[in-house]
Every structure is written in C-alpha cells, then in structure tokens.
Design a protein around this motif. Structure first.
Motif, PDB file in Angstrom:
ATOM      1  N   LEU A 341      70.532  56.693  98.421  1.00  0.00           N
ATOM      2  CA  LEU A 341      69.687  56.435  99.591  1.00  0.00           C
ATOM      3  C   LEU A 341      69.182  54.996  99.596  1.00  0.00           C
ATOM      4  O   LEU A 341      69.165  54.326 100.636  1.00  0.00           O
ATOM      5  CB  LEU A 341      68.491  57.395  99.610  1.00  0.00           C
ATOM      6  CG  LEU A 341      68.784  58.841 100.027  1.00  0.00           C
ATOM      7  CD1 LEU A 341      67.516  59.684  99.923  1.00  0.00           C
ATOM      8  CD2 LEU A 341      69.338  58.889 101.440  1.00  0.00           C
ATOM      9  N   GLY A 342      68.771  54.512  98.433  1.00  0.00           N
ATOM     10  CA  GLY A 342      68.270  53.151  98.330  1.00  0.00           C
ATOM     11  C   GLY A 342      69.349  52.134  98.677  1.00  0.00           C
ATOM     12  O   GLY A 342      69.087  51.129  99.350  1.00  0.00           O
ATOM     13  N   PHE A 386      75.161  44.999  86.886  1.00  0.00           N
ATOM     14  CA  PHE A 386      73.938  44.452  86.271  1.00  0.00           C
ATOM     15  C   PHE A 386      72.794  44.302  87.265  1.00  0.00           C
ATOM     16  O   PHE A 386      71.641  44.220  86.868  1.00  0.00           O
ATOM     17  CB  PHE A 386      74.254  43.132  85.571  1.00  0.00           C
ATOM     18  CG  PHE A 386      75.218  43.344  84.441  1.00  0.00           C
ATOM     19  CD1 PHE A 386      74.818  44.047  83.306  1.00  0.00           C
ATOM     20  CD2 PHE A 386      76.532  42.910  84.535  1.00  0.00           C
ATOM     21  CE1 PHE A 386      75.711  44.290  82.276  1.00  0.00           C
ATOM     22  CE2 PHE A 386      77.427  43.160  83.508  1.00  0.00           C
ATOM     23  CZ  PHE A 386      77.023  43.844  82.379  1.00  0.00           C
ATOM     24  N   ARG A 387      73.104  44.247  88.549  1.00  0.00           N
ATOM     25  CA  ARG A 387      72.016  44.236  89.524  1.00  0.00           C
ATOM     26  C   ARG A 387      71.710  45.643  90.022  1.00  0.00           C
ATOM     27  O   ARG A 387      70.562  45.997  90.224  1.00  0.00           O
ATOM     28  CB  ARG A 387      72.378  43.340  90.716  1.00  0.00           C
ATOM     29  CG  ARG A 387      72.425  41.879  90.339  1.00  0.00           C
ATOM     30  CD  ARG A 387      72.468  41.007  91.573  1.00  0.00           C
ATOM     31  NE  ARG A 387      72.641  39.618  91.199  1.00  0.00           N
ATOM     32  CZ  ARG A 387      73.829  39.033  91.066  1.00  0.00           C
ATOM     33  NH1 ARG A 387      74.922  39.704  91.301  1.00  0.00           N
ATOM     34  NH2 ARG A 387      73.916  37.774  90.698  1.00  0.00           N
ATOM     35  N   VAL A 388      72.774  46.423  90.226  1.00  0.00           N
ATOM     36  CA  VAL A 388      72.573  47.732  90.860  1.00  0.00           C
ATOM     37  C   VAL A 388      71.920  48.739  89.904  1.00  0.00           C
ATOM     38  O   VAL A 388      70.949  49.407  90.277  1.00  0.00           O
ATOM     39  CB  VAL A 388      73.917  48.286  91.391  1.00  0.00           C
ATOM     40  CG1 VAL A 388      73.764  49.728  91.851  1.00  0.00           C
ATOM     41  CG2 VAL A 388      74.410  47.410  92.540  1.00  0.00           C
ATOM     42  N   ILE A 392      68.476  50.838  90.711  1.00  0.00           N
ATOM     43  CA  ILE A 392      68.410  52.269  91.034  1.00  0.00           C
ATOM     44  C   ILE A 392      67.619  53.020  89.970  1.00  0.00           C
ATOM     45  O   ILE A 392      66.942  53.997  90.270  1.00  0.00           O
ATOM     46  CB  ILE A 392      69.818  52.891  91.228  1.00  0.00           C
ATOM     47  CG1 ILE A 392      70.683  52.756  89.982  1.00  0.00           C
ATOM     48  CG2 ILE A 392      70.516  52.264  92.428  1.00  0.00           C
ATOM     49  CD1 ILE A 392      72.039  53.420  90.125  1.00  0.00           C
ATOM     50  N   MET A 393      67.653  52.522  88.701  1.00  0.00           N
ATOM     51  CA  MET A 393      66.852  53.188  87.659  1.00  0.00           C
ATOM     52  C   MET A 393      65.365  53.039  87.976  1.00  0.00           C
ATOM     53  O   MET A 393      64.591  53.997  87.829  1.00  0.00           O
ATOM     54  CB  MET A 393      67.163  52.610  86.280  1.00  0.00           C
ATOM     55  CG  MET A 393      68.458  53.150  85.685  1.00  0.00           C
ATOM     56  SD  MET A 393      68.862  52.390  84.103  1.00  0.00           S
ATOM     57  CE  MET A 393      67.654  53.155  83.030  1.00  0.00           C
ATOM     58  N   LEU A 446      64.501  46.031  95.484  1.00  0.00           N
ATOM     59  CA  LEU A 446      64.971  45.384  94.264  1.00  0.00           C
ATOM     60  C   LEU A 446      66.384  44.852  94.434  1.00  0.00           C
ATOM     61  O   LEU A 446      66.685  43.721  94.057  1.00  0.00           O
ATOM     62  CB  LEU A 446      64.923  46.380  93.099  1.00  0.00           C
ATOM     63  CG  LEU A 446      63.571  46.473  92.388  1.00  0.00           C
ATOM     64  CD1 LEU A 446      63.597  47.609  91.381  1.00  0.00           C
ATOM     65  CD2 LEU A 446      63.259  45.155  91.690  1.00  0.00           C
ATOM     66  N   ILE A 447      67.234  45.663  95.010  1.00  0.00           N
ATOM     67  CA  ILE A 447      68.627  45.233  95.152  1.00  0.00           C
ATOM     68  C   ILE A 447      68.726  44.021  96.078  1.00  0.00           C
ATOM     69  O   ILE A 447      69.399  43.045  95.750  1.00  0.00           O
ATOM     70  CB  ILE A 447      69.504  46.387  95.681  1.00  0.00           C
ATOM     71  CG1 ILE A 447      69.705  47.384  94.552  1.00  0.00           C
ATOM     72  CG2 ILE A 447      70.852  45.871  96.162  1.00  0.00           C
ATOM     73  CD1 ILE A 447      70.445  48.604  94.923  1.00  0.00           C
ATOM     74  N   THR A 448      68.035  44.089  97.203  1.00  0.00           N
ATOM     75  CA  THR A 448      68.159  42.964  98.124  1.00  0.00           C
ATOM     76  C   THR A 448      67.576  41.682  97.535  1.00  0.00           C
ATOM     77  O   THR A 448      68.094  40.600  97.782  1.00  0.00           O
ATOM     78  CB  THR A 448      67.486  43.265  99.482  1.00  0.00           C
ATOM     79  OG1 THR A 448      66.208  43.823  99.219  1.00  0.00           O
ATOM     80  CG2 THR A 448      68.302  44.247 100.284  1.00  0.00           C
TER      81      THR A 448
END
Lengths: 453, 150
Positions: A341-342, A386-388, A392-393, A446-448
């Motif tokens: 979802l994120g 390393f970013r994803v 998500i965690m 966080l991802i963006t």
C-alpha cells in the motif's frame, strides 16, 4: 517456440511414459521444442526448471493424478487426461499453441508476484517446509473458526447468546478451532513422513490441545510424529508377505503410541507451562511492551515480504488465535498490508520518481496490499532493496505498533480489508484503519524522500 | 538392466486363446502365476481389474498394457501376449488390441525395474517397433526384436 509438458498417471509405470514419448514424438514432427517432465513411480524425471518455465509459451498437463500447478502461475496451461496425450498428441500441441496465442497473461506484476510466491514455495526445504505445510493446511480452519466466532458475537452480543449465536460458537470454537492444532500437527508430520505421518501427527496435535500445550505443543507433536514415523518406516523390515500390515497396523500403532506417550509424559508439561506463561504475558502486557511487540512483528512482516521471517511472525499470530489472543494477529495483518500500500501511495504522490512501468506496478501493489498480499512489494524491493526494504519495515513497524497500542483485535488470519466488512471480525475498526493508513503514509514518505530521482 | 532381462521365453505367448477383455487378463495373470511371480492369482487379477476400471490400458494402435502394483507380486515381471485375431479391449481408439504387455510390480519396487518398464512404454509408441512385434514368427524372433530395440 518452446512448450512444456507434465505427464502422470495413477500407477506411474506405463501411461506416464507413453504420453511423454507421444508428445515428444509429435513435437519433433512439428519441429517444436518440447520438454516433458514425467511424474511416475520412479519419481520425477526430466524435471522442469524455473528457467524452462520462464521460456515456455504454453504448458500441457496430461495427468490422471494431481499435479501441482503453482509453479506455472501466469502461464497458459492446458490440462487433459493422460490418455489424451497418448491418443492425440499432435492435436494437443496445436491446442496448447492456440491457447498460448489467446492467452492474455494478466498484468505482469500480478504474474510476477504469483511466480515469486511459487518459486519461494518450491525453494522451501527441511523443517521450514514442513512447518509451512502444516500452517497452510491449518489456515482454512482458522478462517472458518475465527469468523464464525466473530459472527456469533455480532448476533449474540458479548456472551454470544441465543440459538443462532450458540450454533455459530459451536461451529467456530467447538469444531473448527478444535481441529486447528491437530491439522497443523498432522500436516507437519505428513510433510515429513508422507501419508503414514498424518494419523500420529493429528493424534499428537489433539493431545497437545487436551493438555493445553497450544500451537507450540502442536508444532512439536507434528515434528515428533513425522520423524518417528519416518524412522519406523525406514527401519522396520518385514517379509514381503507381511508388508501389507505396515501401513494399516504397525506404523499407525507404534508411531501414535510413541508420540502420544512422549506428549503426555515428556513434552506436554513443560510446553504447557511455556504456553501458559506466553498467554499470560501477552494478555497482561502493558503499553510499552505491547507497542514493542507490535513494532517487532511489524518489521518482521516487511523484512522479507512473504519469506521465512514474515512467515514466522505470521505463524505466531495465527497460532495465538487458537489461544483466543487476537491482538498480535491484527498488528501482523496491518503490517503485512502497508508495504504494497505504501509503495502504491508513493507512486501516486511522487509520480516523477517512478517510471511508467513502476507506476503500473504501483496500481497492482495497491490491489495486492488491500488483500494482505505482502509479496506485492517484491517488484519494488527487488529493483531497489536498500531504499525500499528499510522504508517498508519502518512503515510496517508503525502500523504494527499502533495496532497493538490501540488494542485492536482481529479474529481472522487473512482477508485484508475484505475481512473488515464481516461483523465482529475486528474490534476497534476505526483505530485499525488509522493504524494501516499511518503505516502506509510513513512508508510512502520515506520512500519518496530516499529516492533522489 | 534391459527389457530382455525381464522377459524370458516362459512369459511369452504368441497365440492367446481369449476373445474378450476379461479372459485375456485372466490368461495373462495365469502366466505370472505359473511362473510363481505372484502369491495370489485372485488378488492380482483384482488389482489389474481395478486399474482397468480407472481407465482402460488399451492405449490404441493395437497395444494394451494392463498393469498392477501390489504386495502379492514377488518381483517385477513382464508378460507378453499376442492375439492375431485381435481382442476388443475398450481401447482409446476403439479398435481391437493385438499386443499385450502385462506389467506386475511389487510395492516398493526397485527403481531399476520401473525404469525398464518406462523404457518399454516409450518404445511402444513407435510404429516400427509395434510392427516388428506383430510380425515376429516365434518366441525367439520376438526376443530378437526386443533386443534389437534396446
């Protein structure tokens, strides 16, 4: 142009191979490349690899027995009786090619996720594979049981009063939940020792329930039963004339007695006290500890998106449903939903940071996310781990922690948002929705911000 | 191991008497019993029939391969029978069968035997092999056909 086939028949000595030969011969005449896996009584020969499957245009399953189709997710499959391949192999190949031509393959992301799940399933080995065999067989019982109980409360109030509520309680608590641990143990054991493992496993599981050793006891009973039965099967040598007695008399009796006595006198008491203290600890947990547990379970759910760590957390939550502890399950499902979802949300709020293909994958991830299929995040995590993965965690930890903080409880082990519509399945629906949204937003932000482009 | 290792002259009958499916199955089981390869004729016949009920083993092209796996089988064995008149076997192609291979396998049979039988099954899908089996004049020349094709 390459096609694949699997042939199998009940005895596995003749038809399997005739069908294979017929298909190979017909393909050769048509100058089509074919690889045929035979599942006969010698076992699997000429096994299809992941690579073969990826290359294949179509798959023919010519079998009179059950053939696992999981590995072929996202591929056109033509399923026929083994006799059809012997009778008319050339026509069958034509038909398979026709099927391949008309096959739409769904959206790539869905089939990629399905492939990934299938691949992981086939890679499972050893105790983990056995455990997952038990857990996956147990899930339908937990779904039926948990939701029946939920409906009992919905119709009969907190004490489940009234004839209908009483009946629903009997279905859910009396029958489905009572079977859950025996089924878990039985199918762990039969994964280890094949069919003869089922009886001692289920008997051991039933004993685990009766001596209140819960799902932990069931898991132990399942492994004990499996390995004991396998040992007996391999080590008892009987003359050929008495062979028939092995499966009907000797194995069930000896293995069940061994497992049963061990459960009652050796394993049961310590596991029972561990289970009791776990239950007491979970029920008596206060604010900080609750949140901490939610955070840990949440992070585990996101860490490998459907892999062993995720499944360990999940199995823990499902097992506790049998002990009528429902809060961890809620945290686990929330945390399992937020990764895809994120990512979906991220592709919506920052479309410039994703290419067209990823935006498409984002839509699919949204659908997979609301259905609690954590694997929907895999296409993103594989491209940019390393970013994803840290993102998500973190999001899942937030969702899990909040869900525990708000003391949300969930009586079903699966279903995503669809289960929320069933009356009584979730307590604290508003807070639960809030937890999931918070986790989703944290993940997306966080991802963006981590993605530079 | 080879097909010819499993198929001794005692297990070959080039002139089957039977005229229908049930009696030909019985006739073939009888050969196994005479050679002392099964402990119970009745029991193995039942196993064979049960397999036929699942789906016919008359695979068409004049070939039938009735087979059974059972604890009454002492060791993996193969019987060859031929009926030049042909017998209605309820085959896939609805034509009479002339070539019969009866396969008897014990529970927990060794892989080696099963592989031989798999090899034979594959061979039977080839027309030249079938024609040679149909034409063989006597036991000796039949065995030669099989040896040549191994």
């Amino acid at each position: 142009m390459k096609i694949l086939a699997i042939t199998a028949c009940p005895t596995g000595v003749a038809h399997t191979y005739m069908a294979a030969e017929a298909l190979e011969k017909a393909a050769k005449e048509k100058e089509i490349e074919i690889k045929v896996e035979t599942q006969g009584s010698v076992g699997v020969e000429n096994e299809l690899t992941q690579e073969d499957i990826e290359e294949a245009k179509a798959i023919i399953i010519a079998a009179d027995t059950k053939v696992d189709r999981g590995r072929f997710a996202g591929k056109p499959i033509l399923s026929v009786a083994v006799g059809d391949a012997i009778k008319a192999p050339a026509e069958l190949i034509e038909e398979a090619l026709e099927e391949a031509k008309n096959f739409k393959g769904g959206q790539d992301v869905y089939s990629e996720v399905a492939n990934k799940k299938a691949e992981r399933r086939s890679q499972r080995t050893g105790p983990y594979k056995h455990l997952m065999n038990g857990v996956s067989r147990m899930i339908p019982f937990v779904v039926a049981g948990g939701l029946s109980i939920a409906l009992a409360f919905a119709f009969g109030g907190i004490h489940g009063e009234g004839a209908l509520a009483g009946a629903l309680m009997d279905i859910g608590g009396g029958a489905a939940f009572a079977l859950m641990v025996p089924i878990l143990a039985g199918f762990i054991a039969s994964s280890i020792a094949d069919r003869p493992g089922l009886a001692p496993g289920m008997i051991g599981g039933m004993l685990a329930v009766q001596i209140e050793a819960g799902f932990l006891g069931g898991i132990i009973a399942g492994f004990l039963a499996g390995y004991i039965t396998k040992w007996l099967k391999d080590n008892i040598k009987l003359p050929a004339t008495l062979q028939g007695l092995m499966p009907v008399l000797i194995l069930p009796l000896l293995s069940s007695l061994a497992v049963g006595l061990l459960m009652i006198f050796v394993i049961g008491p310590p596991v029972q006290s561990i289970m009791h203290s776990l239950e007491n600890w979970l029920q008596g947990m206060t604010g900080t500890n609750r949140v901490l547990l939610g955070i840990i379970l949440g992070a585990m759910m996101a860490f490998d998106m459907g892999g062993p760590v995720n499944k360990a957390a999940y199995a823990f939550g499902v097992g506790l449903l049998g002990s009528e502890i429902y809060a961890p399950m809620a945290a686990i499902m929330a945390a399992g939903m937020t990764p895809p979802l994120g990512l979906f949300l991220a592709t919506v709020i920052a479309p410039k940071k994703f290419d067209l293909q990823q935006k498409e994958a984002g839509k699919a991830a949204g659908v997979l996310g609301i259905s609690f299929i954590t694997e929907g995040a895999i296409p993103f995590a594989a491209a940019d781990p390393f970013r994803v993965i840290p993102s998500i965690m973190a999001g899942s930890a937030v969702a899990g922690g909040l869900s525990m903080l708000f003391n949300v409880s969930l009586r079903a082990p699966h279903g995503g948002i669809f289960v929320l519509a069933i009356p009584g399945a979730v307590s604290g629906l508003l807070m639960y929705t809030l937890s999931i949204i918070a986790g989703t937003v944290v993940t997306a932000l966080l991802i963006t911000s981590l993605k530079s482009k | 191991m080879k097909i010819s290792n499993l198929l001794a002259p005692d297990f070959i009958n080039l002139d089957l008497n039977s005229t229908d499916k049930e009696s030909v199955l019985e006739e073939l089981v009888h050969i196994l019993d005479d050679a002392n390869k099964i402990t119970s004729k009745e029991e193995f016949y039942k196993v064979i029939l049960a397999r036929e009920e699942l789906s016919t083993t008359g695979v068409g092209n004049q070939v039938a391969i009735p087979h059974g796996k059972s604890s009454v089988v002492k060791e993996a064995s193969l019987v060859f029978g031929r009926s030049d008149k042909g017998i209605d076997f309820g085959s896939f192609d609805e034509k009479p069968a002339k070539l019969f291979f009866m396969i008897a396998v014990p529970e927990g049979s060794s892989d080696e035997h099963l592989k031989v039988l798999a090899q034979l099954s594959r061979k039977l899908m080839h027309e030249d092999f079938r024609n040679a089996l149909l034409k063989a004049k006597d036991t000796e020349s039949l065995l030669k056909v099989i040896k040549d094709n191994e």
